[in-house]
Design an enzyme around this catalytic site. Structure first.
Site, PDB file in Angstrom:
ATOM      1  N   GLN A 125       0.827  -1.193   0.000  1.00 58.70           N
ATOM      2  CA  GLN A 125       0.000   0.000   0.000  1.00 58.70           C
ATOM      3  C   GLN A 125       0.868   1.253   0.000  1.00 58.70           C
ATOM      4  O   GLN A 125       1.632   1.489   0.938  1.00 58.70           O
ATOM      5  CB  GLN A 125      -0.886  -0.039   1.260  1.00 58.70           C
ATOM      6  CG  GLN A 125      -1.618   1.257   1.551  1.00 58.70           C
ATOM      7  CD  GLN A 125      -2.142   1.298   2.977  1.00 58.70           C
ATOM      8  OE1 GLN A 125      -3.044   0.540   3.326  1.00 58.70           O
ATOM      9  NE2 GLN A 125      -1.584   2.169   3.802  1.00 58.70           N
ATOM     10  N   GLY A 126       0.789   2.037  -1.056  1.00 59.34           N
ATOM     11  CA  GLY A 126       1.612   3.238  -1.158  1.00 59.34           C
ATOM     12  C   GLY A 126       0.826   4.488  -0.794  1.00 59.34           C
ATOM     13  O   GLY A 126       0.291   5.162  -1.670  1.00 59.34           O
ATOM     14  N   TYR A 127       0.772   4.792   0.477  1.00 59.74           N
ATOM     15  CA  TYR A 127       0.027   5.975   0.930  1.00 59.74           C
ATOM     16  C   TYR A 127       0.975   7.048   1.475  1.00 59.74           C
ATOM     17  O   TYR A 127       1.059   8.131   0.937  1.00 59.74           O
ATOM     18  CB  TYR A 127      -0.998   5.593   2.006  1.00 59.74           C
ATOM     19  CG  TYR A 127      -2.240   4.861   1.508  1.00 59.74           C
ATOM     20  CD1 TYR A 127      -2.384   4.475   0.179  1.00 59.74           C
ATOM     21  CD2 TYR A 127      -3.274   4.551   2.388  1.00 59.74           C
ATOM     22  CE1 TYR A 127      -3.519   3.800  -0.261  1.00 59.74           C
ATOM     23  CE2 TYR A 127      -4.425   3.878   1.958  1.00 59.74           C
ATOM     24  CZ  TYR A 127      -4.539   3.505   0.637  1.00 59.74           C
ATOM     25  OH  TYR A 127      -5.660   2.848   0.214  1.00 59.74           O
ATOM     26  N   SER A 128       1.686   6.728   2.572  1.00 59.17           N
ATOM     27  CA  SER A 128       2.512   7.752   3.228  1.00 59.17           C
ATOM     28  C   SER A 128       3.630   8.242   2.323  1.00 59.17           C
ATOM     29  O   SER A 128       4.129   7.514   1.471  1.00 59.17           O
ATOM     30  CB  SER A 128       3.138   7.176   4.504  1.00 59.17           C
ATOM     31  OG  SER A 128       2.161   6.970   5.474  1.00 59.17           O
ATOM     32  N   SER A 160       4.803  -0.894   3.939  1.00 61.15           N
ATOM     33  CA  SER A 160       5.057  -2.207   4.531  1.00 61.15           C
ATOM     34  C   SER A 160       5.216  -3.268   3.459  1.00 61.15           C
ATOM     35  O   SER A 160       4.454  -3.304   2.487  1.00 61.15           O
ATOM     36  CB  SER A 160       3.908  -2.600   5.467  1.00 61.15           C
ATOM     37  OG  SER A 160       3.936  -1.784   6.601  1.00 61.15           O
ATOM     38  N   GLU A 243     -11.817  -4.426   8.575  1.00 62.98           N
ATOM     39  CA  GLU A 243     -10.434  -4.014   8.394  1.00 62.98           C
ATOM     40  C   GLU A 243     -10.065  -2.953   9.419  1.00 62.98           C
ATOM     41  O   GLU A 243      -8.930  -2.858   9.842  1.00 62.98           O
ATOM     42  CB  GLU A 243     -10.230  -3.460   6.982  1.00 62.98           C
ATOM     43  CG  GLU A 243     -10.424  -4.512   5.922  1.00 62.98           C
ATOM     44  CD  GLU A 243     -10.881  -3.907   4.610  1.00 62.98           C
ATOM     45  OE1 GLU A 243     -11.240  -4.671   3.724  1.00 62.98           O
ATOM     46  OE2 GLU A 243     -10.883  -2.668   4.478  1.00 62.98           O
ATOM     47  N   GLU A 369      -2.037  10.501  18.581  1.00 66.56           N
ATOM     48  CA  GLU A 369      -2.433  11.920  18.618  1.00 66.56           C
ATOM     49  C   GLU A 369      -3.552  12.188  17.613  1.00 66.56           C
ATOM     50  O   GLU A 369      -4.500  12.918  17.890  1.00 66.56           O
ATOM     51  CB  GLU A 369      -1.209  12.806  18.327  1.00 66.56           C
ATOM     52  CG  GLU A 369      -0.190  12.844  19.467  1.00 66.56           C
ATOM     53  CD  GLU A 369       0.516  11.510  19.705  1.00 66.56           C
ATOM     54  OE1 GLU A 369       0.683  10.727  18.739  1.00 66.56           O
ATOM     55  OE2 GLU A 369       0.902  11.232  20.856  1.00 66.56           O
TER      56      GLU A 369
END
Lengths: 384, 393
Positions: A125-128, A160, A243, A369
């Site tokens: 998963q390419g998000y950040s 990941s 999920e 946070e």
């Protein structure tokens, strides 16, 4: 075709349990961290053969079509036995499959789902991004439509299992003019594409599980866009209930607590009243975490939506987990620092690896946070 | 006042529709009765007075059926269980009602019902349900202050019954009780004895609790109790004491949850309206996160209580398991309520430190109830003893 949902819960539980106990590799139980794909692959292939690889997918796409109630049992049994790698498999099976079923085209479903289901393609998963973490919508990796292809430039990070993956699903910026959530598109990318570089990043627990993925004019066909142009934020946010509840499961805390118990036995700590006081406190924290989990699991079972208060579970789960692993490290003392990862015998119970690994649980699934922000803004309605 | 805190209610447990319907009715009637701040005002005005509560309010609660909730129908009660009673106790805690309902109807009423004197039950229980008789349980002795079964008060046999010698302290609800149920060692073991107010009066004195209510102390030097007033003989008394104790722990927890919920709501409202630096203070992240943490505590109490109440409905529940559940929830709610009410003071700033501000009343009720029948530390230890004994033995 089996109708699992018509089975009585206990029979279903027994059948799942039997299969896991008979087939899951003994040496992979309760691993302190995620194993590489090559290590877990034989087990995943057994699930594929059995037709159990995608318990939450509809039957028509090769899944088991489990109801939330049965799915929770399925996950529960995996957790009980210490089965590795989340509870449902890989990102392709867990996340991408359901997204394609919901937002993908008929062509995409036919082309991609069978390969995901048989682990012929492994997805990350390419998000950040380096400058878009908690503030994910500020992402700047850009994709320009050039004929029938997108050209992607930018950098994804903390991805990941990218080293083990063949493909990545990612969100990219395709429009800089409107609100930042509105110019984002959801794409699929073969990691073998020219211009893609994957670099492993060693984490503080000593394993290399997450990665940096550099995209230098990497091209992907327009047919790899999921959903509409500039609608990718919606696609990526649309996680299904189970999920979201997965990361709040008390299983990891239970596992940590069992190890604390093993350590305490080895060291004779149950004779120490000071230890027992703190041990009892953690036992109660765990019991009450489970009660909160059961509440949300019941909501799912009844088909009710999960609200922003799910952050309560996420925070309780991750922070209870950390308290247990911190206490374990404290009582293990100096000896605990010289134990091999995963070691559990002869007075040497590895307290260091769980402690280090669990530093990530208050970061990875949304930082603590951010979850507190969600509660205060969206649940308690405090002013922004 | 409406419930403004967005919280999952107990309605979401997987109980039967009939029970859910009954709980909804109770919740409605309880929230109608406790609406507004009339009871908070009463609690404020009654601080430091004797008996510290209001007979009219007591009668109204009897008319609503609350005092007889746990009393079987054959003794004039409603014949419901702890799940229903908890709804009432939560509402009482929420509105800070000063009446000692849990002490009288759950703790003292419980030992009466779980005792073995059917004639006495038939005499006293209907009066308790009707609101005409307020009993209190005198179990605690100054030296052995945590174990209900460590009783030194003596019950000496006489031809007509027993004479009681010894002293009791911290009798909650004892200040206006119409009679006390006293635990004492008899020749055969622990017994429980009904001592009507007039017989107890010469030995009674009072001490003020942090919340302004009174607790009684009792000195007995030969108080005569006729044989017919033995609530429970040695065969039944210990089990009756333990069961009533556990149920009172759970109901005190429900009260603590109610008052914590309300204290948090009041605080959230203050955060939304109090302006400093040109903004509502609730827009500051330091306070937002603090509020989020309190909400997490409140939710943990809520779901834990639901689970404990559901478990208490099980007919095969063993006494040890019941004790572990009761201690679990009392530990949780005691700790959480103190944290929530302490932080409520902090977030109100100087106003929170003023006696005129209601959050102080919530803190003081939390202090009283959290300590009553044992606080968090004591109950975590009891839980370890009862539930973790395989590992800690």
């Amino acid at each position: 075709m089996h109708d699992w949902n018509n089975m009585n819960d206990d029979d279903f539980r027994k059948e799942v349990r039997r299969f896991i106990e008979q087939n899951y590799p003994q040496d992979l139980r309760f691993l302190p961290h995620r194993p590489r794909f090559s290590v877990i692959k034989p087990w995943l292939m057994l699930l594929v053969e059995k037709g159990w690889a995608a318990p939450h997918w509809p039957v028509q796409y090769g899944g088991m079509g489990l109801s939330p109630r049965k799915l929770l049992i399925y996950m529960d049994e995996q957790g009980r036995w210490g089965v590795a790698r989340q509870f449902l498999g890989e990102a392709g099976v867990v996340q991408l499959g359901p997204m394609l079923i919901r937002f993908g085209s008929e062509e995409q479903r036919a082309r991609l789902l069978p390969k995901i289901l048989r682990y012929e393609t492994i997805w990350c998963q390419g998000y950040s991004e380096p400058n878009a973490g908690s503030d994910l919508a500020s992402l700047s990796t850009e994709a320009l439509l050039d004929g029938d292809e997108f050209a992607i430039n930018g950098r994804k990070i903390w991805t990941s299992s990218a080293l083990d993956s063949t493909h990545m699903f990612l969100i990219v910026r395709t429009d800089k003019t409107g609100k930042k959530q509105q110019g984002i598109t959801f794409l699929l990318l073969d990691l073998a594409t020219p211009g893609v570089t994957v670099r492993g990043i060693k984490n503080i627990a000593g394993t290399t599980d997450y990665c940096e993925v550099t995209l230098d004019n990497a091209r992907t066909a327009r047919s790899n866009m999921v959903g509409e142009l500039n609608q990718g934020w919606t696609v990526s946010r649309n996680l299904l209930g189970f999920e979201r509840i997965n990361t709040g499961s008390p299983r990891r805390s239970e596992f940590a607590f069992k190890r604390l118990e093993a350590l305490a036995r080895e060291r004779g700590l149950f004779k120490d009243a000071g230890f027992v006081d703190r041990y009892a406190q953690l036992a109660l924290d765990l019991a009450d975490l489970k009660a909160v989990y059961v509440h949300f699991a019941d909501l799912l079972t009844r088909g009710e939506p999960l609200g922003p208060d799910l952050s309560v579970l996420q925070l309780l789960s991750s922070e209870t987990n950390q308290r247990i692993t911190e206490f374990m490290l404290e009582v293990s003392g100096e000896l605990g620092l010289t134990v091999a990862p995963g070691e559990t015998q002869n007075e040497r119970v590895d307290a260091l690896t769980p402690f280090l690994v669990m530093r990530a649980v208050t970061i990875g699934a949304g930082t603590s946070e951010i979850h507190r922000n969600i509660i205060s803004r969206h649940v308690l309605k405090l002013p922004g | 006042m409406t419930d403004s805190l967005p919280a999952a209610s107990s309605e979401d447990s997987a109980d039967s529709g009939e029970l859910q319907e009954r709980l909804a009715l109770l919740r409605n009637s309880a929230s109608r009765y406790t609406a507004g701040d009339v009871h908070v005002k009463r609690a404020r005005a009654l601080r430091g007075t004797q008996p510290g509560f209001d007979r009219d309010a007591w009668r109204q609660m009897a008319e609503l059926g609350w005092l007889g909730t746990l009393i079987p129908e054959r003794f004039g009660g409603v014949g419901l269980g702890c799940t229903e009673m908890a709804v009432i106790c939560e509402a009482l805690g929420r509105a800070l009602l000063p009446e000692p309902v849990t002490a009288a109807a759950v703790l003292a009423g419980g030992v009466l019902l779980y005792g073995d004197n059917e004639t006495l039950k038939a005499e006293l229980a209907p009066a308790l349900a009707a609101g005409t008789l307020i009993p209190a349980l005198a179990w605690r002795e100054s030296v052995h202050d945590t174990d209900m079964l460590a009783v030194e008060t003596r019950a000496e046999q006489t031809p007509r019954g027993v004479k009681l010698y010894g002293s009791k302290c911290l009798i909650i609800g004892g200040a206006a009780a119409d009679g006390l149920i006293v635990s004492a060692q008899s020749s055969g073991g622990i017994g429980l004895y009904w001592v009507p107010g007039a017989a107890a009066a010469p030995g009674l004195s009072y001490r003020e609790l942090p919340d302004g209510r009174a607790s009684a102390e009792l000195v007995m030097s030969g108080v005569e109790v006729p044989a017919a007033h033995c609530v429970a003989g040695p065969g039944a008394a210990s089990a009756a004491l333990e069961r009533a104790y556990d149920e009172a722990l759970v109901m005190a927890s429900a009260e603590l949850l109610g008052l914590s919920t309300r204290a948090l709501e009041i605080t959230l409202e203050y955060l939304r309206t109090r302006v400093q630096f040109g903004k509502p203070i609730g827009s500051f992240q330091a306070l937002q996160h603090r509020a989020a943490d309190l909400y997490i505590q409140q939710r943990m109490c809520r779901h834990s209580l639901d689970e404990v109440l559901a478990a208490l409905q099980r007919p095969d529940l063993a006494a040890e398991e019941r004790g572990a559940l009761a201690s679990r929830i009392k530990a949780r709610c005691s700790e959480a309520s103190l944290r929530i009410t302490r932080d409520a003071i902090q977030m109100h700033g100087a106003m929170g430190f003023a006696d005129e501000c209601d959050v102080g009343l919530y803190l003081k009720r939390a202090l009283t109830l959290a300590a009553w029948l044992g606080g968090a530390l004591l109950h975590r230890r009891r839980y370890a003893r009862l539930a973790l004994k395989e590992t800690t033995a």
